[in-house]
Design an enzyme around this catalytic site. Structure first.
Site, PDB file in Angstrom:
ATOM      1  CD1 TRP A  15      19.317  -0.178  28.456  1.00  0.00           C
ATOM      2  CD2 TRP A  15      20.990   0.714  27.278  1.00  0.00           C
ATOM      3  NE1 TRP A  15      20.137  -1.200  28.038  1.00  0.00           N
ATOM      4  CE2 TRP A  15      21.173  -0.686  27.322  1.00  0.00           C
ATOM      5  CE3 TRP A  15      21.921   1.491  26.590  1.00  0.00           C
ATOM      6  CZ2 TRP A  15      22.252  -1.328  26.699  1.00  0.00           C
ATOM      7  CZ3 TRP A  15      22.998   0.850  25.966  1.00  0.00           C
ATOM      8  CH2 TRP A  15      23.151  -0.526  26.021  1.00  0.00           C
ATOM      9  CG  ASP A  53      15.300   3.260  24.461  1.00  0.00           C
ATOM     10  OD1 ASP A  53      14.838   2.325  23.782  1.00  0.00           O
ATOM     11  OD2 ASP A  53      16.459   3.250  24.925  1.00  0.00           O
ATOM     12  CE  LYS A  95      18.906  -4.918  23.527  1.00  0.00           C
ATOM     13  NZ  LYS A  95      18.962  -3.639  24.174  1.00  0.00           N
TER      14      LYS A  95
HETATM   15  C1  PLP Z   1      19.921  -2.509  24.226  1.00  0.00           C
HETATM   16  C2  PLP Z   1      19.321  -1.187  24.509  1.00  0.00           C
HETATM   17  C3  PLP Z   1      19.862   0.008  23.979  1.00  0.00           C
HETATM   18  C4  PLP Z   1      21.115   0.031  23.126  1.00  0.00           C
HETATM   19  O1  PLP Z   1      20.929  -0.539  21.895  1.00  0.00           O
HETATM   20  P1  PLP Z   1      22.059  -0.560  20.778  1.00  0.00           P
HETATM   21  O2  PLP Z   1      21.307  -0.963  19.561  1.00  0.00           O
HETATM   22  O3  PLP Z   1      23.098  -1.536  21.210  1.00  0.00           O
HETATM   23  O4  PLP Z   1      22.622   0.816  20.678  1.00  0.00           O
HETATM   24  C5  PLP Z   1      19.215   1.187  24.261  1.00  0.00           C
HETATM   25  N1  PLP Z   1      18.114   1.218  25.022  1.00  0.00           N
HETATM   26  C6  PLP Z   1      17.583   0.103  25.550  1.00  0.00           C
HETATM   27  C7  PLP Z   1      16.351   0.196  26.383  1.00  0.00           C
HETATM   28  C8  PLP Z   1      18.163  -1.135  25.314  1.00  0.00           C
HETATM   29  O5  PLP Z   1      17.629  -2.247  25.845  1.00  0.00           O
END
Ligand code: PLP
Length: 360
Positions: free
Chosen positions: A101, A171, A195
């Site tokens: 990511w 993030d 998540k």
């Molecule tokens: C799942 C995830 C993403 C991507 O998320 P989307 O909503 O599918 O774009 C980005 N960063 C992390 C850390 C993730 O776990």
């Protein structure tokens, strides 16, 4: 058939009480004769839902007044572009690459400026967090970027990087609301909610006010300007009303259950059960360096692909689902987010013990 223990990395398990509340509200939300999915986002009813969600999130995370809270769409992945397009004023940014990511965010930002990976853990398949105490952060970098919990590899920053005075952008998708956080240490915190918080399709971004630019390049799409979303209270267009409502219910569930301190305590307890077992197992092995372990995502292997596949299959038959590792790394991964009860982790470990005995 009852509910299973769902170890999915995302979309992931939600608190049962929240699902029950949503079910009870489904046909007739608070006596208005319709569901939250069917009401105008311009109605007072919905305005109250989004206002209450923001208020509760501010309480949970102790968000200072000089930070804006935005409810956005496009997934965490759209932020990979929105961040450089809005916050890269000198067109320079430094990224720490600790997994897929972070790498995607880094590659996306490279489209828009001079972007450097100042640290990486790619040399050991992202199984650790690099030492970030003295990185070559550039004098004129606009920000330093991290992915705080690496969902796929199961690593977590336990100490934030020394950004040498630059704003930190993080993030937190897979560790959102899993522990207390000092918002003032960040320029921006954001995460996709699917998540650890709510349904897919909603991103929450918490941004320090002074970072949000008055003007951006003419070519930046209107929908991708933070300022537009701030001015319109996250309702420049129709927001993801349903996801905002469910997140609001989850915030209330968290507040009722002791807030983020209590969550952290529970999450440490749950993860310890699994890591303690892995550390003494003769069959299973955790893949992450102990100092970098995540409390949320726990990858492990047997060292034998066939045995891994057998484990995933038999676990599923025993009501322990979605334990297959990410397609890029194989093996297994147990995601044990806030809503995974301790009993679920105990059931997983009991099953692993039995599997180990049967396959010794
Ligand atoms: C799942 C995830 C993403 C991507 O998320 P989307 O909503 O599918 O774009 C980005 N960063 C992390 C850390 C993730 O776990």
């Amino acid at each position: 058939m009852g509910r299973i223990y769902n170890f999915s990395a995302g979309p992931a398990v939600l608190p049962e009480e929240v699902l029950q509340q949503a079910a009870a509200d489904m046909m007739d939300y608070h006596g208005c004769g319709m569901s939250v999915m069917e009401m105008s986002h311009r109605s007072k009813m919905f305005q109250d839902i989004i206002d209450e969600a923001e208020k509760d999130l501010r309480t949970l995370m102790n968000i200072p007044d000089n930070y804006k809270v935005l409810f956005l769409q496009g997934g965490a992945s759209l932020q990979f572009a929105m961040i450089p397009l809005n916050l890269m004023k000198n067109k320079k940014a430094d990224y720490i690459v600790t997994g897929q990511w972070a790498k995607k965010a880094y590659q996306e930002a490279k489209k828009y400026g001079d972007v450097v990976a100042v640290a990486s853990s790619a040399d050991k398949t992202f199984s650790y967090i690099p030492d970030c105490s003295d990185l070559p952060i550039r004098e004129d970098a606009d920000y330093v970027y991290i992915c705080e919990n690496n969902t796929i590899y199961g690593t977590k920053f336990h100490t934030l990087p020394n950004t040498k005075g630059k704003d930190l952008i993080s993030d937190v998708s897979s560790c959102f609301l899993s522990e207390p956080v000092d918002v003032t240490k960040y320029g921006m915190i954001y995460g996709g909610v699917q998540k650890n918080v709510g349904p897919a399709g909603l991103v929450i971004a918490i941004i320090r006010e002074d970072l949000i630019p008055e003007t951006v390049d003419d070519t930046v799409p209107t929908m991708m300007q933070y300022k537009i979303h701030v001015e319109n209270g996250s309702m420049y267009n129709t927001p993801n009303c349903w996801a905002i409502y469910i997140c609001g219910l989850v915030f209330k569930w968290l507040l009722k259950n002791g807030g983020l301190e209590a969550m952290q305590k529970r999450n440490i307890e749950k993860a310890k059960i699994l890591y303690d077992f892995l550390d003494q197992s003769k069959l299973f092995k955790g893949t992450v360096e102990p100092g970098s372990r995540s409390l949320m995502n726990v990858p492990f292997v047997t060292g034998n692909e066939e045995l891994d596949a057998k484990f995933v299959k038999e676990a599923k038959a025993a009501g322990l689902e979605n334990l297959k590792g990410h397609r890029s790394v194989g093996g297994m991964r147990a995601s044990i987010y806030n809503a995974m009860p301790k009993a679920g982790v105990e059931a997983l470990v009991a099953f692993m013990k039995k599997f180990e005995e049967e396959n010794a």
